[in-house]
Design an enzyme around this catalytic site. Sequence first.
Site, mmCIF file in Angstrom:
data_model
loop_
_atom_site.group_PDB
_atom_site.id
_atom_site.type_symbol
_atom_site.label_atom_id
_atom_site.label_comp_id
_atom_site.label_asym_id
_atom_site.label_seq_id
_atom_site.Cartn_x
_atom_site.Cartn_y
_atom_site.Cartn_z
ATOM 1 N N SER A 262 0.815 -1.217 0.000
ATOM 2 C CA SER A 262 0.000 0.000 0.000
ATOM 3 C C SER A 262 0.851 1.271 0.000
ATOM 4 O O SER A 262 1.651 1.458 -0.896
ATOM 5 C CB SER A 262 -0.955 -0.057 1.188
ATOM 6 O OG SER A 262 -2.079 0.687 0.884
ATOM 7 N N LYS A 266 4.011 1.969 -2.501
ATOM 8 C CA LYS A 266 4.439 3.157 -3.256
ATOM 9 C C LYS A 266 5.934 3.360 -2.973
ATOM 10 O O LYS A 266 6.742 3.638 -3.857
ATOM 11 C CB LYS A 266 3.641 4.398 -2.820
ATOM 12 C CG LYS A 266 2.100 4.215 -2.833
ATOM 13 C CD LYS A 266 1.367 5.468 -2.382
ATOM 14 C CE LYS A 266 -0.003 5.278 -1.730
ATOM 15 N NZ LYS A 266 -1.071 4.665 -2.461
ATOM 16 N N TRP A 353 -10.074 0.425 -4.875
ATOM 17 C CA TRP A 353 -9.498 1.727 -4.488
ATOM 18 C C TRP A 353 -8.093 1.878 -5.078
ATOM 19 O O TRP A 353 -7.648 2.955 -5.424
ATOM 20 C CB TRP A 353 -9.475 1.804 -2.958
ATOM 21 C CG TRP A 353 -9.043 3.092 -2.337
ATOM 22 C CD1 TRP A 353 -7.981 3.287 -1.507
ATOM 23 C CD2 TRP A 353 -9.688 4.378 -2.452
ATOM 24 N NE1 TRP A 353 -7.909 4.594 -1.104
ATOM 25 C CE2 TRP A 353 -8.951 5.290 -1.669
ATOM 26 C CE3 TRP A 353 -10.809 4.849 -3.146
ATOM 27 C CZ2 TRP A 353 -9.289 6.640 -1.553
ATOM 28 C CZ3 TRP A 353 -11.142 6.202 -3.022
ATOM 29 C CH2 TRP A 353 -10.394 7.078 -2.248
ATOM 30 N N HIS A 403 -7.754 -5.661 0.696
ATOM 31 C CA HIS A 403 -6.531 -4.868 0.759
ATOM 32 C C HIS A 403 -5.678 -5.320 1.954
ATOM 33 O O HIS A 403 -5.948 -4.927 3.095
ATOM 34 C CB HIS A 403 -6.945 -3.405 0.923
ATOM 35 C CG HIS A 403 -5.812 -2.446 0.925
ATOM 36 N ND1 HIS A 403 -5.073 -2.177 -0.197
ATOM 37 C CD2 HIS A 403 -5.285 -1.678 1.920
ATOM 38 C CE1 HIS A 403 -4.148 -1.279 0.104
ATOM 39 N NE2 HIS A 403 -4.248 -0.964 1.380
HETATM 40 C C1 GCU Z 1 -5.344 4.673 2.093
HETATM 41 C C2 GCU Z 1 -4.815 5.478 0.933
HETATM 42 C C3 GCU Z 1 -4.024 4.613 -0.058
HETATM 43 C C4 GCU Z 1 -2.977 3.798 0.677
HETATM 44 C C5 GCU Z 1 -3.641 3.045 1.815
HETATM 45 C C6 GCU Z 1 -2.661 2.281 2.695
HETATM 46 O O1 GCU Z 1 -6.352 3.800 1.659
HETATM 47 O O2 GCU Z 1 -5.923 6.097 0.307
HETATM 48 O O3 GCU Z 1 -3.388 5.426 -1.014
HETATM 49 O O4 GCU Z 1 -2.318 2.959 -0.227
HETATM 50 O O5 GCU Z 1 -4.302 3.953 2.678
HETATM 51 O O6 GCU Z 1 -1.506 2.663 2.796
HETATM 52 O O7 GCU Z 1 -3.117 1.328 3.327
#
Ligand code: GCU
Length: 424
Positions: A262, A266, A353, A403
Amino acid sequence: MTRYYLSLLFFWLIAQTTFAADSSFPDFDQLKPQSELPDPLTTLAGRQVTNVEQWEQERKPELKALFEHYMYGKRPAPPEKIEFIVEHTKKDFLDGKATKKEVTIRFSPEGSPAIQLLVVIPNERKGPAPVFVGPNFGGNHLVWDDPTIRLPTTWMPDRQAGAVDHKATEAGRGKQATVWNVDLIVDRGYALATFYCGDLDPDNPDLSNGLHPNYLKPATKELGPTDPSSITLWAWGVSRAVDYLVQDSDIDAKRIAVVGHSRLGKTALLAGAFDERIAVVIPSQAGCGGTAPSRGKVGESVKQINERFPHWFCGNFKQFNEQPEKLPFDQNCLIALCAPRAVLLPNAEEDQWANPDGQFEALLAAEPVYKLYGAEGCAVRQRPDTGTLVDSRLGYFYRTGKHAMSRTDWEAFLSFADKHMPAQ
Ligand code: GCU
């Protein structure tokens, strides 16, 4: 005469690099909207890249500087001094299957926070072990229930298991064993090296903590146009962990994979793009600001991510809230910066998402750079069905569920690494 032309070429190349490093890039108003994903092989000035040398010398540095300038902020230089202290070694970790090391990584300038790296290495192995390195969300103690794993002392989000009043507690031990699956990693012959991302920068908009004070004026409340974002600092931290790993004789320096989930996915992609010591890049469900196109129409938008998490990206990125199509790159170009190294994008059906379809498009749109190297790209043209691992050099994994990073994911990561880690 030839020498004359060679020196002209040399100065031209230097000029290109300096231009890129100076980041004297156009203002937002001068950028032209472009609805398609930008071609990684077309330079900002519109020149076509036709060979590896031109990509390496000209376009790659330019793209890195563009990402720093408009999105993630300036990546700090490596520290002048770095020190590795192996505080504690436990040889009978995981019922004797592995050796655990607790390493402190200290670096200049003096007063910078240190990284606490947890390293778990299989005991049964022929030579130095291949390794997965990755930041975690809530402390190394969550990875396995063992009283000798150190607890982080820095600020911690209260949503992390066992965290109380923004501090880690004993109650968190082992609570993410099924996220990291270190037992499985070790059984498959790999080592794991992980650290709490908050060692570099706590995941909150406060800029007075973590590494930020090293790079910002005192009392800065908002990141300036190209100030280093939290994602940049976390990715920089991955490189410091790699600094340690490449000199540990139990680890195979040529076989390092980065993994993160997540927001830390990134981070994993950014780390892989900027640090070529990393051989395999696995950004899990990284979504917007990671592996999904900023131009994407599904899931999280640039505006939403910037508003909720202002510290993840530099000030310039906020200008693109309403018009992401003005970005002179998209995330396919960040994937392309890893070429010709292997990249796997793991996703889940119930995580729209993170825009799994958009990520697949980004993967395909990174391919031209792999082709330039004569390397394999992605073996399929359609996003695969659930339960399928596409294990080509540009790989994709799609599963049912939500997720999260799971054991099923790790089985796919390990198979992918088995195929793509360089030979011993
Ligand atoms: C939120 C955010 C995402 C990210 C996620 C996470 O949902 O919007 O961009 O990847 O958190 O880090 O779990």
